[in-house]
Scaffold this motif. Sequence first.
Motif, short mmCIF file in Angstrom:
data_model
loop_
_atom_site.label_atom_id
_atom_site.label_comp_id
_atom_site.label_asym_id
_atom_site.label_seq_id
_atom_site.Cartn_x
_atom_site.Cartn_y
_atom_site.Cartn_z
N ARG A 105 9.92 -14.23 -26.29
CA ARG A 105 10.68 -14.09 -25.04
C ARG A 105 10.26 -15.19 -24.08
O ARG A 105 9.07 -15.52 -23.96
N TYR B 63 14.89 -13.28 -18.24
CA TYR B 63 14.20 -13.74 -19.44
C TYR B 63 15.16 -13.60 -20.62
O TYR B 63 16.15 -12.87 -20.54
N ARG B 64 14.85 -14.27 -21.71
CA ARG B 64 15.66 -14.10 -22.91
C ARG B 64 14.79 -14.22 -24.15
O ARG B 64 13.75 -14.86 -24.13
N GLN B 65 15.25 -13.57 -25.21
CA GLN B 65 14.56 -13.64 -26.49
C GLN B 65 15.59 -13.89 -27.58
O GLN B 65 16.45 -13.03 -27.84
#
Length: 115
Positions: free
Chosen positions: A45, A37-39
């Motif tokens: 996110r 995942y990325r934010q």
Amino acid sequence: QVQVAESGGGLVQPGGSLRLSCAVSGSVLSINNMGWYRQAPGKQRELVAWITSGERTYYVDSVKGRFTISRGNAKNTVSLQMDSLKTEDTAVYYCNGFPAIPSYWGQGTQVTVSS
């Protein structure tokens, strides 16, 4: 208690590559599906990629053809090979199960794509 350790982030120029690694350890059973995942700053996110216990892989459209997720030999380890990086890939990257398990969020690893 569960420990999540993400590593491999850094500063890279557009078009460059990075390889992220993650290990989930402690009082945890085998995680069937694992995800990255990325934010990004100011954004929620988001899921980037996930891999099943049978090693089937799935990617969101924005990273298809550029990112590759893979499982490690050790239990609950996963990597993300990121190629042809773009400025919009800048974010903190996290690994977790898929669906995400609330208690399995680690500190993440910062990826910055900038010239």
